[in-house]
Every structure is written in structure tokens, then in C-alpha cells.
Write a protein that holds these residues in place. Structure first.
Motif, mmCIF file in Angstrom:
data_model
loop_
_atom_site.group_PDB
_atom_site.id
_atom_site.type_symbol
_atom_site.label_atom_id
_atom_site.label_comp_id
_atom_site.label_asym_id
_atom_site.label_seq_id
_atom_site.Cartn_x
_atom_site.Cartn_y
_atom_site.Cartn_z
ATOM 1 N N UNK A 228 -1.185 0.995 -16.713
ATOM 2 C CA UNK A 228 -1.685 2.345 -16.489
ATOM 3 C C UNK A 228 -0.514 3.321 -16.509
ATOM 4 N N UNK A 229 -0.802 4.622 -16.763
ATOM 5 C CA UNK A 229 0.301 5.598 -16.831
ATOM 6 C C UNK A 229 1.199 5.619 -15.597
ATOM 7 N N UNK A 230 0.614 5.482 -14.408
ATOM 8 C CA UNK A 230 1.475 5.511 -13.217
ATOM 9 C C UNK A 230 2.365 4.271 -13.133
ATOM 10 N N UNK A 231 1.939 3.164 -13.734
ATOM 11 C CA UNK A 231 2.777 1.959 -13.716
ATOM 12 C C UNK A 231 4.001 2.126 -14.614
ATOM 13 N N UNK A 232 3.872 2.944 -15.657
ATOM 14 C CA UNK A 232 5.013 3.179 -16.544
ATOM 15 C C UNK A 232 6.152 3.883 -15.812
ATOM 16 N N UNK A 233 5.815 4.609 -14.762
ATOM 17 C CA UNK A 233 6.827 5.343 -13.997
ATOM 18 C C UNK A 233 7.410 4.511 -12.867
ATOM 19 N N UNK A 234 7.015 3.247 -12.752
ATOM 20 C CA UNK A 234 7.466 2.425 -11.629
ATOM 21 C C UNK A 234 8.969 2.194 -11.633
ATOM 22 N N UNK A 235 9.568 1.986 -12.789
ATOM 23 C CA UNK A 235 11.018 1.727 -12.818
ATOM 24 C C UNK A 235 11.791 2.958 -12.350
ATOM 25 N N UNK A 236 11.515 4.165 -12.880
ATOM 26 C CA UNK A 236 12.212 5.338 -12.328
ATOM 27 C C UNK A 236 11.932 5.537 -10.835
ATOM 28 N N UNK B 166 0.826 -1.197 0.000
ATOM 29 C CA UNK B 166 0.000 0.000 0.000
ATOM 30 C C UNK B 166 0.873 1.265 0.000
ATOM 31 N N UNK B 167 1.897 1.230 0.834
ATOM 32 C CA UNK B 167 2.815 2.370 0.923
ATOM 33 C C UNK B 167 3.461 2.616 -0.438
ATOM 34 N N UNK B 168 3.907 1.548 -1.094
ATOM 35 C CA UNK B 168 4.543 1.692 -2.405
ATOM 36 C C UNK B 168 3.579 2.250 -3.441
ATOM 37 N N UNK B 169 2.352 1.767 -3.440
ATOM 38 C CA UNK B 169 1.359 2.224 -4.406
ATOM 39 C C UNK B 169 1.059 3.710 -4.237
ATOM 40 N N UNK B 170 0.863 4.129 -3.013
ATOM 41 C CA UNK B 170 0.596 5.550 -2.748
ATOM 42 C C UNK B 170 1.797 6.409 -3.120
ATOM 43 N N UNK B 171 2.977 5.929 -2.789
ATOM 44 C CA UNK B 171 4.193 6.689 -3.099
ATOM 45 C C UNK B 171 4.411 6.797 -4.603
ATOM 46 N N UNK B 172 4.098 5.740 -5.338
ATOM 47 C CA UNK B 172 4.243 5.790 -6.791
ATOM 48 C C UNK B 172 3.303 6.839 -7.381
ATOM 49 N N UNK B 173 2.072 6.873 -6.900
ATOM 50 C CA UNK B 173 1.114 7.878 -7.389
ATOM 51 C C UNK B 173 1.580 9.286 -7.049
ATOM 52 N N UNK B 174 2.152 9.478 -5.873
ATOM 53 C CA UNK B 174 2.697 10.774 -5.474
ATOM 54 C C UNK B 174 3.881 11.150 -6.370
ATOM 55 N N UNK B 175 4.725 10.188 -6.658
ATOM 56 C CA UNK B 175 5.877 10.394 -7.531
ATOM 57 C C UNK B 175 5.410 10.887 -8.905
ATOM 58 N N UNK C 194 6.284 15.372 -18.880
ATOM 59 C CA UNK C 194 7.685 15.549 -18.522
ATOM 60 C C UNK C 194 8.565 15.013 -19.637
ATOM 61 N N UNK C 195 9.854 15.020 -19.411
ATOM 62 C CA UNK C 195 10.781 14.557 -20.437
ATOM 63 C C UNK C 195 10.620 13.077 -20.730
ATOM 64 N N UNK C 196 9.900 12.355 -19.871
ATOM 65 C CA UNK C 196 9.690 10.932 -20.068
ATOM 66 C C UNK C 196 8.602 10.622 -21.067
ATOM 67 N N UNK C 197 7.877 11.592 -21.547
ATOM 68 C CA UNK C 197 6.829 11.350 -22.529
ATOM 69 C C UNK C 197 5.482 11.767 -22.000
ATOM 70 N N UNK C 198 4.455 11.586 -22.798
ATOM 71 C CA UNK C 198 3.120 12.018 -22.449
ATOM 72 C C UNK C 198 2.639 11.329 -21.182
ATOM 73 N N UNK C 199 2.398 12.128 -20.149
ATOM 74 C CA UNK C 199 1.879 11.599 -18.910
ATOM 75 C C UNK C 199 2.885 10.844 -18.064
ATOM 76 N N UNK C 200 4.096 10.755 -18.516
ATOM 77 C CA UNK C 200 5.115 10.014 -17.779
ATOM 78 C C UNK C 200 6.170 10.998 -17.284
ATOM 79 N N UNK C 201 6.494 10.957 -15.989
ATOM 80 C CA UNK C 201 7.453 11.919 -15.476
ATOM 81 C C UNK C 201 8.860 11.652 -15.974
ATOM 82 N N UNK C 202 9.658 12.702 -15.940
ATOM 83 C CA UNK C 202 11.072 12.559 -16.215
ATOM 84 C C UNK C 202 11.658 11.652 -15.149
ATOM 85 N N UNK C 203 12.803 11.068 -15.419
ATOM 86 C CA UNK C 203 13.388 10.108 -14.490
ATOM 87 C C UNK C 203 13.528 10.676 -13.085
#
Length: 162
Positions: free
Chosen positions: A72-80, A1-10, A18-27
Motif C-alpha cells: 500500500x502507499x503508506x507502506x512505501x514510506x516505511x523506510x523513510x 499499533x503505535x508504529x502503524x498509526x505513526x506511519x500513517x501520520x507520517x 512529495x519529492x518521493x513520487x506520487x502519493x509518497x512523501x519526501x524523505x
């Protein structure tokens, strides 16, 4: 749960486009702007004392789900996001590094390649820099990581016995 909330906050801190593409944050855009990242590291560090196995399992699950199709878009940011967590928490890095290396089989490496192929060169260089930094920081499983890198860099068909 903590990880999921933190990923959404990230993701929210990184903003869309961002520089990572449409809807995806930069690294690093989410990492710098997300004030809760330090809190997440602290919470995970506290929980790790009693729940290290669960944390390891959830981190690996988040990693593998982020590479799957139809994410989902937030899952694409999971690796960064996970890279940033590892930079901020050497204990977390040590907890998951060996299992993560073991999971990097050819299909997963191919998914990672496709995941990062669309990144601009600057973002890709940042990602490589972070990974190299993390490799230098880890002591737990260092031999396994180096062995993996050597095995991956040179296919078995090229290696000749001494």
C-alpha cells in the motif's frame, strides 16, 4: 499499533505528490510536519523498557513488509519513516541495528535497491546522508555493521587470504 498509526501520520503530514513520487512523501517532509513523531519516540522509549523484543520484531516486520510486492502507499514510506524514527531515537536504533544488519541478505538488498531506484537524485542523497549519520551514531553492533559493509563492498571471490 503505535508504529502503524505513526506511519500513517507520517504519510499524511508528507502529503501526496512529495519529492518521493506520487502519493509518497519526501524523505523528510513527513518527519518535519508530523508533530506526533516526538510522541511516538517517547511512547516507544517507554514501552522498550518492558517490551523491547516486541518493538524490535514489529520494526523489522514493518521494514520487510514495506519492501514486498503489492504494498500500500503508506507502506512505501516505511523506510523513510523508520530512518526518521532512528534519527530521533538512538535507543531504538541500538535496539534494532544488529538484527537489521543480519537481515540484509542479497534478496533484501535487491528489494532495497528497487525501492530506492525510482527516487530523484536529491532524495537518494538525503537517504544516504541519513544512513551515514545513523552509522556514525550507533555504538551497539558497530563491529557487525562495519563487517557487513566490508563484506558487501567486496565479494568473497575478490578477497585473497593473507
Amino acid at each position: 499499533r503505535v508504529l502503524s498509526c505513526a506511519l500513517k501520520e507520517f504519510c499524511a503530514a508528507g502529503g501526496a505528490g512529495g519529492a518521493g513520487g506520487a502519493g509518497e512523501p519526501s524523505l523528510f517532509s513527513g518527519a518535519v510536519a508530523a508533530p506526533k513523531m516526538a510522541s511516538v519516540v517517547g511512547i516507544l522509549g517507554h514501552l522498550a523498557a518492558r517490551h523491547a523484543g516486541s518493538i524490535k520484531q514489529e520494526v523489522l516486520r514493518l521494514f520487510h513488509e514495506s519492501l514486498g510486492a503489492g504494498r500500500e502507499p503508506h507502506q512505501k514510506a516505511a523506510v523513510p519513516f523508520l530512518l526518521q524514527l532512528a534519527v530521533m531515537s538512538p535507543a531504538l536504533l541500538g535496539t534494532v541495528s544488529a538484527e537489521l544488519v543480519d537481515s540484509l541478505q542479497p534478496p533484501v538488498l535487491n528489494q532495497l535497491h528497487h525501492h530506492f531506484a525510482a527516487l530523484p537524485r536529491e532524495e537518494l542523497e538525503k537517504a544516504v546522508g541519513v544512513v551515514v549519520h545513523l552509522l556514525c551514531q550507533t555504538s551497539a553492533g558497530a563491529y557487525r555493521i562495519l563487517q557487513f559493509l566490508l563484506d558487501t563492498a567486496m565479494p568473497a571471490s575478490v578477497i585473497t587470504p593473507p
